[in-house]
Each structure stands twice: as structure tokens, then as C-alpha cells.
Design an enzyme around this catalytic site. Structure first.
Site, PDB file in Angstrom:
ATOM      1  CG  HIS A   1      -0.298   0.042   2.538  1.00  0.00           C
ATOM      2  ND1 HIS A   1      -0.003  -1.095   3.253  1.00  0.00           N
ATOM      3  CD2 HIS A   1       0.164   1.072   3.299  1.00  0.00           C
ATOM      4  CE1 HIS A   1       0.581  -0.774   4.399  1.00  0.00           C
ATOM      5  NE2 HIS A   1       0.706   0.548   4.454  1.00  0.00           N
TER       6      HIS A   1
ATOM      7  CD  GLU B   1       3.786  -0.351   7.159  1.00  0.00           C
ATOM      8  OE1 GLU B   1       3.158   0.373   6.366  1.00  0.00           O
ATOM      9  OE2 GLU B   1       3.241  -0.916   8.122  1.00  0.00           O
TER      10      GLU B   1
END
Lengths: 141, 141
Positions: A7, A130
Site C-alpha cells: 500500500h 514500511e
């Protein structure tokens, strides 16, 4: 090591407004908001294919995105999340090469219920990356 | 209307260094650099799945990412690109709803040889969104 983009996260000052903008103006499906107290955010996902857009609104008094929104009051691109097959192996390799992990270096559980870590933006051209552990399914293995 | 995320673009001051960082530290495959004079950038793609990471370095005297790098000298997340099936229909719908298109509103040809447009960040919480026309294949149609 670096797997698919899971994402892209946007920090927004008003989650309901951002959700409406994606839904009404861009014709996208947006998931229901979910509070993540451990991460200090409320999140909703724009469901637009294998890579989702994660909308983040600050939650609580010590939200990690508060400083970002102070610098970018209208909102903005906050981080990019890649999947990795083995998060601890990825972390150990990165640390051995001099990269820094944010926080205490131990994985937390992210929005998808999987372990995540964040790399220091100073090691990656100002970009917050991330890493999320996603085990390959048997079909992919 | 909003299709899959085609790529996430990072503006970087030194393309060769960013490519090496992705390759050596994150173990990713990175494509050869490609100069796009019409867009004022040199690009390379991190091949990490269906959604790619696009690395952008300024090219020429009037690069559209020069101002971004002046504000973010180490680099940073620059834009997010979504695929749409019909770019002109998407543009006309967005304009009718009050969204603004950057430049003269006419599609340019992007890094993949397909028409692209950029939406005004002020209409989308400070986020620069690119739309790229990707016709559905017959298998998807």
C-alpha cells in the site's frame, strides 16, 4: 528481498472528507474506517487493485503522523509499504548494511494483522518505507 | 473509474545512488535509466511486482521536479499513478465535478508510451495524482 508494494499511505487531516473525495470524485471503493490505537491512527483503505491506498488520520495525543500534518496541513504522501517474505531476516540484513530501523527495531502488528517495521527515511532519500511480512502462499511458493 | 496503482514516483537528487540503494540494500531489480525530455526527468523503475517504484531525477533546465527537490533536498515521495481505462472520459468527469487538471489539460505521453494527466494536488489533500490510460486486455474485459 523487496516484495510487491502492499500500500501507499496518505496522511490526511480529515478522514471522512478524504474517503468521500476518493469515493465520489474518483469512483473508488473505500473500506470502513478502523482505529489502530497502537499506531495512533485511524485508517481506511481505497480498494483499487492489489496495491491499496491507505488513508491515515491522526488518533490520540501522540499520533506519529501529527508532525507530518503540522508540516503538511492539507495532507500528503506519507509512506510506501513493501511486502517481504521474512521480516526479521530482512531487518537483520538491512541493519548489517548500516540501515536504521525506527523505534526499538522490533516488529509491531500493522493494519492487516501482520508484523511491520519502518526504515529510517534518512537512509532512503527522505522516503519512509514500511516492510510488512507476507508469507508466500503455497500457490506462489 | 480509479484503476490499479501503476507506480509510485520518488524524486531523488542522484538517480545512480538511489538505484544502487534499491539494488544493493533492498535486493530489488532496477531498470536501466531512460531520459524523458518532454517531462524534464530521467527515470528508472524498481521492478517489484505489478506496482512499480519510479525513481525520478531532474533533467534539463526546467524540470518539473526541481521545485520539489528544492523543498526536499534529500528526495521524497512525489506522486502516485493510477491506471484508468479511458483517460479523456475520466478527465471530463473530474472537470465537471470541479477538479483541476495540471498544464493545458491535454494528455502527454508518459514513460510507458501511454497518455497521462496530472490532477491538481490542492483538490486531493496535497497529493499529486497521475492518471495513465491502460486499456483493459481482452482477458480482463
Amino acid at each position: 528481498m523487496l516484495g510487491p508494494v502492499n500500500h501507499i499511505a496518505l496522511a490526511v487531516p480529515d478522514l471522512a472528507e478524504a474517503m468521500a473525495r476518493y469515493r465520489d470524485r474518483l469512483g473508488a471503493h473505500v473500506s470502513a474506517p478502523q482505529v489502530l490505537p497502537d499506531h495512533g491512527v485511524t485508517v481506511a483503505f481505497v480498494e483499487c487493485g492489489p496495491t491499496k491506498v491507505e488513508l491515515l488520520e491522526p488518533w490520540g495525543d501522540a499520533s506519529p503522523i501529527a508532525a507530518f500534518l503540522a508540516r503538511n496541513p492539507t495532507g500528503g504522501l506519507h509512506h510506501i509499504c513493501h511486502e517481504v517474505g521474512d521480516l526479521l531476516a530482512a531487518r537483520d540484513r538491512l541493519v548489517s548494511e548500516g540501515a536504521r530501523i525506527l523505534g526499538d527495531g522490533k516488529p509491531k502488528i500493522g493494519a492487516h494483522g501482520r508484523p511491520v517495521l519502518f526504515l529510517h527515511p534518512k537512509d532512503f532519500f527522505g522516503v519512509l518505507i514500511e516492510l510488512e511480512e507476507v508469507k508466500p502462499t503455497s500457490a506462489e511458493a
